[in-house]
Design an enzyme around this catalytic site. Structure first.
Site, mmCIF file in Angstrom:
data_model
loop_
_atom_site.group_PDB
_atom_site.id
_atom_site.type_symbol
_atom_site.label_atom_id
_atom_site.label_comp_id
_atom_site.label_asym_id
_atom_site.label_seq_id
_atom_site.Cartn_x
_atom_site.Cartn_y
_atom_site.Cartn_z
ATOM 1 N N ASP A 99 39.328 33.426 17.059
ATOM 2 C CA ASP A 99 38.966 33.604 15.623
ATOM 3 C C ASP A 99 37.991 32.507 15.055
ATOM 4 O OD1 ASP A 99 38.695 34.613 12.847
ATOM 5 O OD2 ASP A 99 40.485 35.682 13.031
ATOM 6 N N ASP B 94 44.644 40.533 9.254
ATOM 7 C CA ASP B 94 43.432 39.874 10.180
ATOM 8 C C ASP B 94 44.047 39.354 11.545
ATOM 9 O OD1 ASP B 94 40.875 39.462 10.938
ATOM 10 O OD2 ASP B 94 40.282 38.119 9.348
ATOM 11 N N ALA B 95 44.257 39.873 12.326
ATOM 12 C CA ALA B 95 44.836 39.296 13.558
ATOM 13 C C ALA B 95 43.950 39.434 14.809
ATOM 14 C CB ALA B 95 45.817 40.531 13.774
ATOM 15 N N LYS B 96 42.863 40.014 14.806
ATOM 16 C CA LYS B 96 42.130 40.038 15.960
ATOM 17 C C LYS B 96 42.745 40.279 17.246
ATOM 18 C CE LYS B 96 38.466 37.922 13.527
ATOM 19 N NZ LYS B 96 39.018 37.811 12.141
ATOM 20 N N ARG B 97 43.672 41.055 17.308
ATOM 21 C CA ARG B 97 44.437 41.455 18.513
ATOM 22 C C ARG B 97 43.609 42.380 19.576
ATOM 23 N NH1 ARG B 97 47.070 37.626 15.902
ATOM 24 N NH2 ARG B 97 49.295 37.863 15.459
#
Lengths: 271, 271
Positions: A99, B94-97
């Site tokens: 991120d 909001d984890a951007k996995r």
């Protein structure tokens, strides 16, 4: 743990096996479900049965997060158990994080400080400032996705940019980042022929290799094309070991599977 | 929440503001640190002070994970508080996995089922089978990184593949995935001129836009190039609102900042 210490463990154990801890409550032996923390109990049994055959464990964070607070507790207990009982074991948080800088710093804090893992996997899409916060930690490794073992790897990773495939550009660019000596890379075993290409760009780096076993990759092929003077490979196996049996003999069955892989590795190391 | 319901909320509130909950214990008012769960108490105060001005909250998962079990508890309490007290609010993890299919399924379960978020952010690098498990959930959105707001966005996202920049290829390819109608995209505000290009490929999709405020993006520029008939934008602001004051008046100061943004948005919606 330093890279040097990891290399020593590989020589001592004659193994470069990593056991992935992807614990699915629907797949573990039913008798464990009666216990208070089935995921931890399962992990503990697997770890006790395989620790002398493997140099690394790789908890897959998704499989803990899916169970919320209970899952996070199991994760904490699992990593503490390994760090206390088997401090010679290398630990990988398979988290695929990444991120903007201040957020990556928080993820690094989560896995390197709060949980005390030796390494964490990260995704490259957001570039330099999304990875460098992880690289800033001393004696910790950041394992970045290069070429993954799944079908979707061909959607973007192998597209051509600047006259080369994207995964090669990712490898090359990452070498220019600050503290890049703390990088390792994920390269999937399902595409063994690619290891030759990878080794041209990162001859010295450790590669974490998923995709042997359940996903169809071959150990001997990966070693043939991917090994370097330091071995430079951590071959992961998850399901083939964890779910070798779903009866009360699951730990023994897991050990038998791990032993098979370790013996294959010992042969490779001799040759 | 359905896209239709989100659009209705935007019209009712005359706002397309999303407040990012990136709670850093070093930045919140010191008097909160004496409470048992300072992160939750801070979030609760911010939410109570801004809920009528914003259509969405976006907890940044890293900032919870960094505090381990305590952090995960704060996350759970925060999402439960929003879902119970303000069910009309849209929620974004909001984890951007993103990982191989069976692992992405577990992340989807974590955020959509266990925590009951309306949406989750994901990274595209691993391709189709790493995103489709998220898309399979009905009335949930998957918000994929396209062009991010950080400096590292230029490392890979804007490199040319197949005669176009990678982020455009990501947008185009993703439209062919199963249940792609459940996709939204992250497009950073720091590059407003790119919105014209993005809208050529995904004219109807919602875009989650970070980078207004602390990161330097302009609201009016983003609206000029990025808005569609449904508005189609969720403009995120985190630090500018959360840390408008670090005294006991922090919630009032946050409200004043949110109100400023909401009023600017109301003007845009009138025009």
């Amino acid at each position: 743990m330093t890279t040097q210490q990891l290399c020593e463990q590989i020589q001592i154990k004659k193994s470069f096996l990593c056991v992935g801890l992807d614990v699915d409550l629907n797949k573990i032996p039913q008798h464990l479900l009666e216990l208070e923390d089935p995921i931890f109990e399962f992990n503990k049994a697997i770890i006790d049965a395989t620790h002398d055959l493997t140099v690394a464990y790789k908890p897959n964070i998704a499989f803990f997060e899916a169970y919320g607070l209970k899952g996070w507790t199991s994760l904490q207990k699992t990593i503490e158990y390994i760090n206390e009982k088997y401090p010679e074991i290398y630990t990988i948080a398979d988290a695929k994080r990444g991120d903007i800088g201040n957020t990556s710093s928080m993820y690094a804090k989560a896995f390197f400080e709060d949980l005390n893992f030796d390494s964490v996997t990260v995704a490259p899409y957001m570039g330099k400032d999304s990875v460098e916060p992880f690289l800033a930690f001393e004696n910790k490794h950041t394992i970045m996705l290069a070429l993954t073992s799944n079908e979707g790897a061909f959607d973007f990773q192998t597209l051509e940019v600047n006259g080369k495939e994207l995964y090669k550009q990712v490898l090359e660019t990452s070498k220019t980042w600050k503290n890049s000596e703390n990088l390792m890379y994920v390269v999937g075993a399902t595409k063994a022929e690619y290891f030759t290409e990878v080794r041209k760009i990162v001859p010295d780096s450790f590669l974490l290799v998923p995709g042997v076993g359940a996903q169809g990759g071959s150990l001997s092929e990966v070693c043939k094309y991917g090994m370097n003077d330091n071995v430079g490979l951590l071959i992961n196996s998850s399901r083939a070991i964890l779910y070798a049996s779903n009866g009360t003999d699951f730990a023994d069955a897991a050990r038998a599977e791990a032993l098979k892989m370790q013996q294959e590795m010992e042969e490779v190391l001799k040759a």
